[in-house]
Design an enzyme around this catalytic site. Structure first.
Site, PDB file in Angstrom:
ATOM      1  CB  CYS A 197     140.342  65.540  58.758  1.00  0.00           C
ATOM      2  SG  CYS A 197     138.901  65.467  59.851  1.00  0.00           S
ATOM      3  CB  CYS A 200     141.579  65.611  63.660  1.00  0.00           C
ATOM      4  SG  CYS A 200     141.502  64.297  62.407  1.00  0.00           S
ATOM      5  CB  CYS A 229     138.968  61.941  58.950  1.00  0.00           C
ATOM      6  SG  CYS A 229     140.463  62.084  59.969  1.00  0.00           S
ATOM      7  CB  CYS A 232     138.209  61.873  63.699  1.00  0.00           C
ATOM      8  SG  CYS A 232     137.963  63.079  62.359  1.00  0.00           S
ATOM      9  CB  CYS A 255     144.905  71.637  36.417  1.00  0.00           C
ATOM     10  SG  CYS A 255     143.677  70.528  35.686  1.00  0.00           S
ATOM     11  CG  HIS A 282     146.638  70.702  32.093  1.00  0.00           C
ATOM     12  ND1 HIS A 282     146.499  70.722  33.457  1.00  0.00           N
ATOM     13  CD2 HIS A 282     147.730  71.472  31.824  1.00  0.00           C
ATOM     14  CE1 HIS A 282     147.465  71.452  33.999  1.00  0.00           C
ATOM     15  NE2 HIS A 282     148.223  71.928  33.027  1.00  0.00           N
ATOM     16  CG  ASP A 299     150.781  74.607  33.702  1.00  0.00           C
ATOM     17  OD1 ASP A 299     150.324  74.710  34.854  1.00  0.00           O
ATOM     18  OD2 ASP A 299     150.557  73.626  32.972  1.00  0.00           O
TER      19      ASP A 299
END
Length: 724
Positions: A197, A200, A229, A232, A255, A282, A299
């Site tokens: 978040c 927070c 969140c 909150c 990726c 990918h 990778d």
């Protein structure tokens, strides 16, 4: 478990070899390596009488006759046995079935797929403009500024030195630096499943998609994911940036962002690079390695390099199209990433093979339109070599002993949903048929020996134990400050030591002169009377040696604290580590690559370790002494690794051999050993002295908790002789 005695013929020589069937084929191969100098990976073992079978696994050594013949795979094999003919026939039949399947897949493709290339071209073409961003000097400079270049350069040179290469060529240095860049990027960039978040920093959950803001569109974020969140309820935005310049700043993504940003880093440092697009979702990178003379798979998400079968074999991906895109052209490199081409062909149903080739050829011509004729000729020659290599390797089985991991990046549930977790969630890049490796560790022995003058100084000058410990801690601090300085110009002033310690340190200088010398350092008196510790030789040797010195200092401080009667009588193990055996060849039942290889147990440093991925219920390591020199082993030390106490060895047997590994003599047995702490060193003295050996074998029988792990690991192994 059964004992067998084989008569093994090699050329004009015959060797008698004692073998325990519990040891396995790899140990037998090492025994033959000791006798014939044929490396285990090059050996071909066959029966030498009527039973002319090829020995290919442990079971063959149980049932085959006592007479064997060994040849190198590089030599002409005289035998033309029925078993070998049968194996070749089976191989030919399998290839024929695969070729037939390929023909059927191509025939089906012709009927099922139209000649419209639109979908394929629309998928690939946008990536051409993306890779051209990597050529922008502004983006390259922004990327380079974030890289600790000198630290990576030092690490790359040390990695080469650990292989015995102290004078690497430019291409070798470039290759090693690229790998360090990959490992650094893996640690620096963050994977995002759900961002924390913004308000927070607590966990968030997916809320759908949002409309991109102009500031987000500026950096190619046409998609924005929204997360709420859990605490909150604030909404956090996760723009999927496509501009690598922004990714250098944010250092996070999945990726697509990882490969996009890492490829920019590769281009920023001058590596010929490609962005690799896998149509099954990918993305990764390829770089041309001048050292290897070919394109190399990297990778960044996984921190794995040069393992193109990772996806098919490790992740169980069902590949179809794998396309390489660079400023120099667009290429179909699918064949590099599969050994099941006939299956892949059956899934290539977007366009015919002829259409794919034509589309990519046209894209490549467009990319190269302004290239000089000489450059075009060079690139075309390299393209041809690459195509030939992919065709040649398509049916290779050279990678068979390598275990490739399932996907490690991303949330576990997400990986499972994509069926990319592999056969073993805890699998790692490991090898069950390890090469014989040479220990580059003479400097470790020299450093251990150099501490004898330091201890002698303490005793001769009646320094109490507490004073000796204080001095060693001060020395460690000085060298610690030295290590923080640039590796090419290391220098530290003794004036940095607190006033109450400066007098003591100046008194200590004569005793540490030899220690400084062996790690390419020296003390230097300045015109103002100030004393500095500075480089005296090859800075790489100092970089290689400092971690060994720190470990030795920590051990000595610990041992002094536990020493009841400090004096010349205490100048023995574990306090003083003289006559350490070094520079031998080692072979293991398995290892984890690249950070858990077997020689890591002999490098004298704390962070490294030998890790055997399948060793919890039994594994082994064989150490062959350099030049077949005979030693009487008087003691050995084992150190626990950095983590996972359940992987510590608990029961083991240490054997010695006076014939290079053909037969074995028990030197020591240990059961129920417990390492209470990480980096804990235990010393074991050999009770049955007098046996001279030129090879040693540890058989680790089980680890601390065989029910919670499949692995065995050890931080270090040190062998001590009666004399050198």
């Amino acid at each position: 478990m059964a004992a067998r005695k084989f008569s093994v013929r090699h050329r004009d020589s015959t060797f008698d070899v004692d073998y325990d069937t519990a040891d396995g084929l790899e140990v037998f191969r090492f025994q033959l390596f000791s006798l014939t100098s044929i490396p285990p990976e090059e050996q071909k073992i066959i029966g030498d009488d009527d039973d002319q079978r090829l020995v290919s696994d442990d079971s063959d050594l149980v049932t085959i006759s006592d007479k064997l013949k060994i040849v190198s795979i590089n030599e002409e094999i005289a035998s033309d046995s029925g078993k070998e003919k049968e194996e070749l026939l089976k191989s030919d039949e399998e290839l024929a079935r695969m070729f037939q399947a390929e023909e059927e897949a191509l025939l089906f493709q012709q009927h099922a797929v139209g000649e419209n290339s639109g979908q394929f071209e629309e998928t690939v073409h946008p990536y051409i403009s993306k890779v051209l961003m990597y050529e922008d000097p502004i983006r390259q400079e922004a990327a380079k500024k974030t890289v600790p270049v000198e630290r990576l350069e030092e690490k790359s040179l040390v990695s080469l030195a650990r292989e015995g290469n102290f004078k690497p060529s430019k291409t070798e240095q470039d290759h090693a630096f690229l790998l360090q860049l990959l490992f650094w990027f893996k640690q620096m960039f963050r994977w995002v499943d759900a961002p924390p978040c913004d308000g927070c920093s607590n966990e968030t959950v997916r809320q759908g998609m949002g409309t991109p803001l102009p500031s987000e569109i500026q950096y190619g974020a046409t998609r924005v994911e929204l997360f709420r969140c859990k605490v909150c309820s604030k909404i956090t935005r996760f723009p999927r940036y496509n501009d690598p310049l922004k990714l250098v700043e944010t250092k996070r993504g999945r990726c697509g962002e990882w490969a996009n940003c890492f490829t920019l880093y590769c281009r920023a440092f001058g590596y010929e690079s490609r962005l690799i697009l896998d149509f099954t979702d990918h993305v990764w990178t390829e770089c041309f390695s001048q050292s290897l003379g070919r394109w190399m798979h990297l990778d960044p998400c996984e921190g794995i390099y040069d393992r193109p079968l990772l996806y098919e074999k490790g992740w169980n991906k069902k590949l179809n199209y794998v396309i390489a895109i660079s400023k120099d052209g667009v290429f179909d490199v699918t064949k590099r990433y599969t050994r099941k081409w006939h299956e892949v062909l059956s899934r290539r149903n977007i366009a015919t093979e002829q259409t794919v080739s034509a589309v990519l050829a046209e894209m490549t011509r467009e990319c190269r339109r302004s290239f000089a004729s000489e450059t075009l000729s060079t690139l075309e020659d390299r393209d041809k070599c690459e195509r030939e290599a992919m065709e040649r390797d398509l049916y290779s089985t050279d990678d068979a002993p390598v275990s490739l991991p399932g996907r490690q990046s991303g949330d576990k549930e997400w990986r499972i949903s994509r069926s990319e977790i592999g056969s073993d969630d805890n699998c790692s890049l490991s090898c069950s048929s390890c090469p014989v490796r040479v220990c580059i560790d003479e400097h470790v022995t020299i450093i251990y020996n150099a501490f004898s003058s330091v201890l002698s100084h303490f005793v001769e000058n009646n320094v109490p134990k507490s004073g000796a410990i204080e001095l060693l801690k001060i020395l460690k601090g000085i060298l610690g400050d030295l290590k923080k300085s640039p590796y090419k110009t290391r220098r530290v002033s003794l004036n940095s030591v607190p006033n109450n310690g400066q007098k003591i340190v100046h008194q200590l200088l004569p005793s540490i002169g030899h220690l400084l010398h062996v790690i390419s350092l020296k003390s230097e008196l300045n015109t103002d009377g100030r004393v500095d510790i500075v480089l005296a030789g090859d800075p790489v040797k100092t970089s290689l040696s400092l971690p060994v010195v720190f470990k030795a200092l920590d051990d000595m401080i610990h041992d002094l604290n536990n020493c009841d009667n400090f004096g010349k009588g205490s100048f023995s193990l574990p306090l003083l580590k003289l006559n350490r055996i070094h520079s031998g060849s080692v072979l293991a039942s398995g290892e984890e690559f690249p950070f858990g290889i077997v020689t890591s147990a002999f490098d004298g440093t704390r962070p490294s370790k030998w890790e055997e991925p399948n060793g919890a219920r039994g594994c082994w390591i064989i150490y062959k002494v350099a030049d077949n020199k005979m030693h009487e082993l008087v003691a050995y030390e084992l150190m626990s690794a950095n983590d996972a106490p359940e992987r510590d060895p608990m029961d083991w047997v240490l054997n010695g051999s006076n014939d290079g590994g053909s037969s074995w003599h028990v030197l020591d047995k240990q059961t129920s050993q417990m390492f209470e702490n990480r980096f804990q060193r235990k010393t074991f003295k050999i009770k049955s002295t007098g046996f001279l050996s030129n090879a040693f074998r540890f058989k680790f029988l089980k680890v601390r908790d065989v029910n919670s792990t499949s692995r065995m690991q050890i931080g270090s192994i040190d062998l001590y002789a009666s004399r050198m």
